[in-house]
Design an enzyme around this catalytic site. Structure first.
Site, PDB file in Angstrom:
ATOM      1  N   PRO A 176      19.809  29.856  84.697  1.00  0.00           N
ATOM      2  CA  PRO A 176      18.832  28.934  84.688  1.00  0.00           C
ATOM      3  C   PRO A 176      17.711  29.019  85.672  1.00  0.00           C
ATOM      4  O   PRO A 176      16.650  28.537  85.553  1.00  0.00           O
ATOM      5  CB  PRO A 176      19.536  27.443  85.174  1.00  0.00           C
ATOM      6  CG  PRO A 176      21.073  27.964  85.403  1.00  0.00           C
ATOM      7  CD  PRO A 176      21.233  29.537  85.088  1.00  0.00           C
ATOM      8  N   GLU A 232      29.028  30.046  89.560  1.00  0.00           N
ATOM      9  CA  GLU A 232      28.013  29.739  90.082  1.00  0.00           C
ATOM     10  C   GLU A 232      26.818  30.802  89.656  1.00  0.00           C
ATOM     11  O   GLU A 232      25.666  30.386  89.803  1.00  0.00           O
ATOM     12  CB  GLU A 232      28.026  29.593  91.664  1.00  0.00           C
ATOM     13  CG  GLU A 232      28.896  28.394  91.910  1.00  0.00           C
ATOM     14  CD  GLU A 232      28.364  27.250  91.407  1.00  0.00           C
ATOM     15  OE1 GLU A 232      27.340  26.690  91.727  1.00  0.00           O
ATOM     16  OE2 GLU A 232      29.154  26.558  90.581  1.00  0.00           O
ATOM     17  N   ARG A 266      16.637  37.006  63.538  1.00  0.00           N
ATOM     18  CA  ARG A 266      15.894  36.302  62.395  1.00  0.00           C
ATOM     19  C   ARG A 266      14.453  36.928  62.322  1.00  0.00           C
ATOM     20  O   ARG A 266      13.694  36.816  61.269  1.00  0.00           O
ATOM     21  CB  ARG A 266      15.967  34.901  62.442  1.00  0.00           C
ATOM     22  CG  ARG A 266      14.964  34.180  63.475  1.00  0.00           C
ATOM     23  CD  ARG A 266      15.237  32.825  63.575  1.00  0.00           C
ATOM     24  NE  ARG A 266      14.557  31.895  62.367  1.00  0.00           N
ATOM     25  CZ  ARG A 266      13.289  31.935  62.249  1.00  0.00           C
ATOM     26  NH1 ARG A 266      12.362  32.398  63.143  1.00  0.00           N
ATOM     27  NH2 ARG A 266      12.821  31.209  61.206  1.00  0.00           N
ATOM     28  N   ASP A 319       6.899  29.632  60.695  1.00  0.00           N
ATOM     29  CA  ASP A 319       7.656  28.686  61.633  1.00  0.00           C
ATOM     30  C   ASP A 319       6.870  27.874  62.591  1.00  0.00           C
ATOM     31  O   ASP A 319       5.638  28.381  62.933  1.00  0.00           O
ATOM     32  CB  ASP A 319       8.357  29.740  62.697  1.00  0.00           C
ATOM     33  CG  ASP A 319       9.474  30.515  62.042  1.00  0.00           C
ATOM     34  OD1 ASP A 319      10.021  30.030  61.022  1.00  0.00           O
ATOM     35  OD2 ASP A 319       9.881  31.349  62.546  1.00  0.00           O
TER      36      ASP A 319
HETATM   37  N1  ADE Z   1      23.261  29.464  82.028  1.00  0.00           N
HETATM   38  C1  ADE Z   1      23.491  28.211  82.544  1.00  0.00           C
HETATM   39  N2  ADE Z   1      22.442  27.588  82.180  1.00  0.00           N
HETATM   40  C2  ADE Z   1      21.693  28.368  81.643  1.00  0.00           C
HETATM   41  C3  ADE Z   1      20.302  28.049  80.860  1.00  0.00           C
HETATM   42  N3  ADE Z   1      19.724  26.679  80.875  1.00  0.00           N
HETATM   43  N4  ADE Z   1      19.713  29.243  80.335  1.00  0.00           N
HETATM   44  C4  ADE Z   1      20.317  30.432  80.382  1.00  0.00           C
HETATM   45  N5  ADE Z   1      21.442  30.610  81.053  1.00  0.00           N
HETATM   46  C5  ADE Z   1      22.187  29.604  81.654  1.00  0.00           C
END
Ligand code: ADE
Length: 249
Positions: A90, A117, A155, A170
């Protein structure tokens, strides 16, 4: 043929998504080779440990360096291209269609999905890896994010889509959302297909679709609309301050 290595603790999670529809066909046609590796098989201790407590304390567990480095070194030895190493987290740069296009031009990707984590920072540093996020929400692991990257990239590869599908059409390929689509029947539960689509006037239809795209983008994604307008102005397709192109909502 593009090669995608996926390093994960849960290779089984990938089996179904990789075995249907476009991804299945692309693999069968040798457009892409996808190789799944289980990081746990590269654990260096008797307990097959892949994670440990964070230095400095705190909740959760952190993915350890040794099994991840060993797994990357193992797959690297299987093909000549070193491959672009990507960690799914994230904290990464947001995945966009522009990034997907860029990745689709690489001969090889090495995607590393983490659980727990996060990764020991030296994994990113030592492997010169980039981090990618698929959005501002937290998944319980990088596996689903890796599948999203694979689907979006594959794709775009030559021959992956059938003749009837086209990546050029797209959403996002020109920075706008797509116009609404309709198919038979002409009337469903009192809801009619817009008359213009039945008119056979291709010029008018194209114009209506463009207007719909612009209106939807302006209403639903003002961020994309503003970027599109700015790009158009930079390309001098619209003189500055020309209000005519703005769509009433
Ligand atoms: N791992 C956990 N959450 C994630 C996300 N939003 N994007 C990529 N990998 C992740």
């Amino acid at each position: 043929m593009m090669r995608i290595d996926v390093l994960t603790l849960f290779p089984e999670m990938f089996e179904s998504p990789l075995s249907h529809s476009i991804l299945k066909r692309a693999r069968q046609r040798d457009i892409v080779q996808i190789v799944l590796s289980n990081i746990r098989q590269f654990a260096t201790d008797a307990y097959r440990k892949v994670d440990d407590k964070p230095y400095g304390g705190g909740a959760g567990m952190v993915m350890m360096c040794p099994p991840v480095f060993a797994c990357v070194e193992h797959v690297r030895a299987e093909a000549p291209e070193p491959g672009r190493v990507i960690l799914l987290t994230p904290q990464g740069a947001p995945l966009t269609q522009a990034k997907v296009v860029e990745l689709s031009r690489e001969p090889r990707l090495i995607l590393i999905a983490g659980r727990y984590e996060g990764f020991d920072e030296r994994i990113r540093e030592g492997l010169d890896a980039e981090e990618i996020s698929i959005g501002d929400y937290v998944l319980s692991g990088g596996e689903l994010a890796a599948m999203v990257v694979i689907d979006a990239v594959v794709r775009l590869l030559d021959g992956a889509l059938g003749d009837e599908d086209s990546a050029a059409q797209d959403s996002f390929s020109d920075g706008l959302l797509e116009y609404p689509h309709y198919t038979r029947p002409e009337v469903f539960r009192g809801m009619r297909v817009p008359e213009i689509l039945l008119s056979g006037d291709h010029g008018k239809i194209a114009q209506w679709r463009m207007e719909q795209s612009l209106r939807r983008t302006q209403q639903r994604r003002p961020d994309l609309y503003a970027a599109w307008l700015a790009r158009r102005q930079a390309e001098n397709k619209i003189p500055q301050n020309d209000k005519k192109q703005e769509i009433e909502t």
